[in-house]
Write a protein that holds these residues in place. Structure first.
Motif, PDB file in Angstrom:
ATOM      1  N   PRO A 330     -26.006   3.124  87.439  1.00 57.89           N
ATOM      2  CA  PRO A 330     -26.055   4.047  88.579  1.00 57.89           C
ATOM      3  C   PRO A 330     -24.835   3.947  89.494  1.00 57.89           C
ATOM      4  O   PRO A 330     -24.657   4.792  90.363  1.00 57.89           O
ATOM      5  CB  PRO A 330     -27.319   3.631  89.325  1.00 57.89           C
ATOM      6  CG  PRO A 330     -28.099   2.817  88.359  1.00 57.89           C
ATOM      7  CD  PRO A 330     -27.128   2.191  87.427  1.00 57.89           C
ATOM      8  N   ALA A 331     -23.991   2.901  89.317  1.00 56.50           N
ATOM      9  CA  ALA A 331     -22.788   2.799  90.152  1.00 56.50           C
ATOM     10  C   ALA A 331     -21.539   3.187  89.373  1.00 56.50           C
ATOM     11  O   ALA A 331     -20.435   2.989  89.839  1.00 56.50           O
ATOM     12  CB  ALA A 331     -22.646   1.371  90.691  1.00 56.50           C
ATOM     13  N   SER A 332     -21.707   3.749  88.175  1.00 52.52           N
ATOM     14  CA  SER A 332     -20.546   4.097  87.360  1.00 52.52           C
ATOM     15  C   SER A 332     -19.789   5.279  87.960  1.00 52.52           C
ATOM     16  O   SER A 332     -20.299   5.981  88.840  1.00 52.52           O
ATOM     17  CB  SER A 332     -20.987   4.447  85.943  1.00 52.52           C
ATOM     18  OG  SER A 332     -21.790   5.598  85.964  1.00 52.52           O
ATOM     19  N   HIS A 333     -18.576   5.498  87.465  1.00 53.71           N
ATOM     20  CA  HIS A 333     -17.758   6.611  87.946  1.00 53.71           C
ATOM     21  C   HIS A 333     -18.513   7.925  87.867  1.00 53.71           C
ATOM     22  O   HIS A 333     -18.571   8.699  88.826  1.00 53.71           O
ATOM     23  CB  HIS A 333     -16.480   6.698  87.110  1.00 53.71           C
ATOM     24  CG  HIS A 333     -15.581   7.849  87.482  1.00 53.71           C
ATOM     25  ND1 HIS A 333     -15.547   9.020  86.772  1.00 53.71           N
ATOM     26  CD2 HIS A 333     -14.718   8.002  88.508  1.00 53.71           C
ATOM     27  CE1 HIS A 333     -14.682   9.843  87.334  1.00 53.71           C
ATOM     28  NE2 HIS A 333     -14.155   9.240  88.385  1.00 53.71           N
TER      29      HIS A 333
ATOM     30  N   THR B 101     -22.213   3.589  95.890  1.00 49.60           N
ATOM     31  CA  THR B 101     -23.622   3.899  95.640  1.00 49.60           C
ATOM     32  C   THR B 101     -24.421   3.831  96.940  1.00 49.60           C
ATOM     33  O   THR B 101     -25.229   4.710  97.230  1.00 49.60           O
ATOM     34  CB  THR B 101     -24.195   2.922  94.597  1.00 49.60           C
ATOM     35  OG1 THR B 101     -23.457   3.082  93.387  1.00 49.60           O
ATOM     36  CG2 THR B 101     -25.660   3.212  94.319  1.00 49.60           C
ATOM     37  N   PHE B 185     -10.135   4.507  92.305  1.00 47.37           N
ATOM     38  CA  PHE B 185     -10.346   4.759  90.894  1.00 47.37           C
ATOM     39  C   PHE B 185      -9.037   5.083  90.187  1.00 47.37           C
ATOM     40  O   PHE B 185      -8.819   4.717  89.041  1.00 47.37           O
ATOM     41  CB  PHE B 185     -11.373   5.872  90.690  1.00 47.37           C
ATOM     42  CG  PHE B 185     -12.339   5.527  89.608  1.00 47.37           C
ATOM     43  CD1 PHE B 185     -13.597   5.038  89.909  1.00 47.37           C
ATOM     44  CD2 PHE B 185     -11.973   5.627  88.279  1.00 47.37           C
ATOM     45  CE1 PHE B 185     -14.473   4.666  88.910  1.00 47.37           C
ATOM     46  CE2 PHE B 185     -12.841   5.269  87.270  1.00 47.37           C
ATOM     47  CZ  PHE B 185     -14.099   4.777  87.588  1.00 47.37           C
TER      48      PHE B 185
END
Lengths: 410, 199
Positions: A330-333, B101, B185
């Motif tokens: 759930p924290a992926s890019h 998140t 990123f």
């Protein structure tokens, strides 16, 4: 500060994990022998750097796991398969991980006090990779996505538990045990039933089987949310395990709110179920590359299905109505970007993307690019076709629970 | 050479319009466009039209960038310094993902929901933790800039994103192409590309 398991002491002293191990042992379920070092010992270690002087002797190799009173999943260290003479340094490492920056951030965000400390559980190792009758898994006593009364979970044959949790290996449905290890399956099913009756709630366990023998490493009661929590509460009333007042108390306002989020219909052709990472429902044709997503989006909605995404896929993510990835959590890019763009996303879906054949494979089926699918970013479902959504009004469990709530108020 | 920088920037940020390439490079749009046209003539980049279009790398362009970047790294004798910084970056990366998140999702009553940003105290805690992470990321960025000057730009862009978020423009944490998360990123992608590590 050191207590043999089972240790009948409060969870704030021995942590939630050791507390669960106690309950398992009291019910006569198999737990590897071990001991727990209390949160008080952790606080003393963090204050003056000293571990308790005497540790019980260990006959063989052990696992050293954290276990705080408040669960902080994945935030602290676990040291597996430790030589007896390295146990002290492993315990020190786990205690120290209480103050790792990730753990500090987690506590800040969840308003958990920083001075609690963690307990440490030292247990004899059991090996899920011992032989072909060994493996590891996690199991729920009911389906955590829907609350349906069926054992649900995943298993890895010939592997350790760490491989299940890390997502580095493709797992099998836990029901595969029924055929491959029927004795393990029977023991697991009966234990889950016993745990449900004991806790009067749905339960989750972590387990390892070594040479055909089942061991439990953790149990957690409850933990379902939204419509699944509501269904379980209502079903448990019907099964006579809890009364209506308890059911009403157990369901939070958040569950009822979440239950009102539109969800995919459940009478569908399920292609795969991963983790919901960005709530909402989307339908569209499968694109397996970002470039294809951009090209296909001109003719209607597209769902981008990738092993994972990177910044190089941004244009595809922007063009897609929904996103599915097979790797990452759930924290992926993909998850972060999908949420930023307000698009439904499912991650860690058990499927493979075949870029040579331009298709997606799941459950021994092959689905070509261009096929219409739908995704539910709450429950993590990926289904063939577009079955449409259900609303809360159509959920009989929710209606019954709301009626009990209203009766309560009068 | 700035043509190399344009090619490599596109490698790290993915499909992008001219303005975003120029911002990421820290160069004038007109200069960037002229390099992009030269690179397109060589078949290394391509421009896609349409709503989601922009400039992007071709497969030969990706190979060419890998060749030029590896040459640059070895010429500068910077391979071990960049590899060391990458290890430090990898330790910080899970935190950045946790924080992104936490910015998007909140667990209330045990249910994970989209953060509606109605609780300013919670949001302030997340912003403060971004700040804490940034303090620890600063020496990593400094090591990278010392090893290869083109890495300097990340410090500038990360700091700018955090400043804008602290100033109340909250999309610059994790909801914009040039947000802290977005720039982070790109740095991650840059480190992988520079060291030739497959994702």
């Amino acid at each position: 500060m050191i207590h043999d398991l089972p240790a009948d002491l409060p969870a704030d002293l021995i942590g939630a994990k050791a507390h669960g191990l106690n309950e398992l042992m009291r019910l006569g379920l198999p737990v590897p022998p071990g001991f727990v070092i209390s949160t008080a010992a952790c606080r003393a270690f963090l204050r003056d750097g000293r571990l308790p002087d005497e540790l019980p002797p260990q006959a063989g190799r052990v696992s050293v796991r954290s276990g705080a009173a408040v669960s902080m999943p994945g935030m602290m260290d676990t040291v597996l398969d430790v030589e007896p003479d390295q146990v002290r340094s492993a315990i020190a490492a786990v205690f120290s991980s209480w103050n790792s920056p990730r753990a500090v951030t987690y506590r800040e965000l969840h308003a958990i006090p920083h001075d609690l400390g963690t307990a440490v559980i030292v247990q004899a190792m059991v090996y899920g990779d011992r032989d072909q009758h060994s493996g590891s898994g996690v199991a729920f006593s009911r389906d955590p996505s829907t609350g349906a009364p069926v054992v649900f979970g995943e298993v890895l044959f010939g592997r350790r538990g760490i491989d299940v949790v890390s997502g580095s290996h493709a797992t099998r449905p836990v029901t595969d045990l029924a055929e491959r290890e029927p004795a393990v399956w029977a023991a697991l099913e009966s234990a889950l039933g016993r745990l449900e009756r004991h806790y009067r709630d749905v339960c989750q366990v972590e387990f390892t089987f070594e040479s055909g023998r089942l061991w439990f490493l953790q149990v957690r009661p409850g933990g379902l949310v939204g419509r699944a929590a509501i269904r379980v509460a209502v079903d448990l009333v019907d099964e006579g395990l809890i009364d209506r007042g308890t059911a009403v108390q157990r369901v939070s306002a958040g569950d009822v709110r979440a239950a009102r989020t539109p969800r995919l219909r459940t009478d569908v052709d399920l292609l795969a179920r991963g983790q919901g990472a960005s709530p909402g429902v989307a339908a569209g044709r499968i694109a397996v590359t970002a470039d294809q997503a951009v090209r296909m989006a001109a003719d209607g909605p597209v769902v981008l299905v990738r092993p994972h995404t990177s910044p190089l896929d941004m244009h595809g993510l922007a063009a897609a109505a929904g996103v599915v990835t097979s790797l990452g959590g759930p924290a992926s890019h993909a998850a972060v970007v999908a949420r930023a763009m307000g698009k439904p996303a499912v991650v860690a879906a058990p499927l493979t993307v075949d870029l040579q054949a331009d298709c997606v494979r799941a459950n021994d089926r092959s689905v070509p690019e261009g096929t219409l699918i739908a995704v539910d970013g709450t429950g993590g479902e990926v289904v063939l076709g577009d079955p449409g959504t259900t609303t809360a009004a159509e959920d009989p469990h929710l209606s019954r629970l709301l009626a009990w709530m209203n009766a309560d108020l009068r | 050479m700035s043509e190399n920088l344009v090619l490599h920037t596109l490698r790290c940020i993915g499909f992008a319009d001219l303005g975003r390439v120029a911002e990421a490079c820290g160069l004038e749009e007109s200069d960037v466009e002229s390099h992009l046209i030269d690179l397109a003539v060589d078949g290394f980049v391509t421009r896609q039209r349409g709503e989601f279009g922009g400039w992007g790398l071709t497969e030969p362009g990706k190979d060419e960038d890998a060749r030029r970047t590896a040459g640059e790294l070895d010429e500068a004798g910077a391979r071990s310094a960049v590899a060391g910084a990458y290890q430090q970056f990898r330790e910080l990366n899970p935190e950045l993902l946790d924080l992104s998140t936490a910015w998007h999702m909140r667990t209330v009553d045990g249910v994970a929901r989209v953060n509606d940003h109605a609780d300013s105290a919670y949001d302030a805690r997340v912003v403060a933790r971004f700040g804490d992470l940034d303090r620890r990321a600063e020496p990593v960025c400094a090591d990278l800039a010392a090893a290869l000057p083109r890495f300097r730009r990340y410090r500038v862009r990360l700091a700018a994103a955090l400043d804008r978020a602290r100033g109340g423009d909250l999309k610059f944490l994790a909801d914009d192409m040039n947000s802290y998360h977005g720039v982070w990123f790109q740095l991650h992608e840059d480190l992988l590309a520079t060291l030739g590590i497959p994702r």
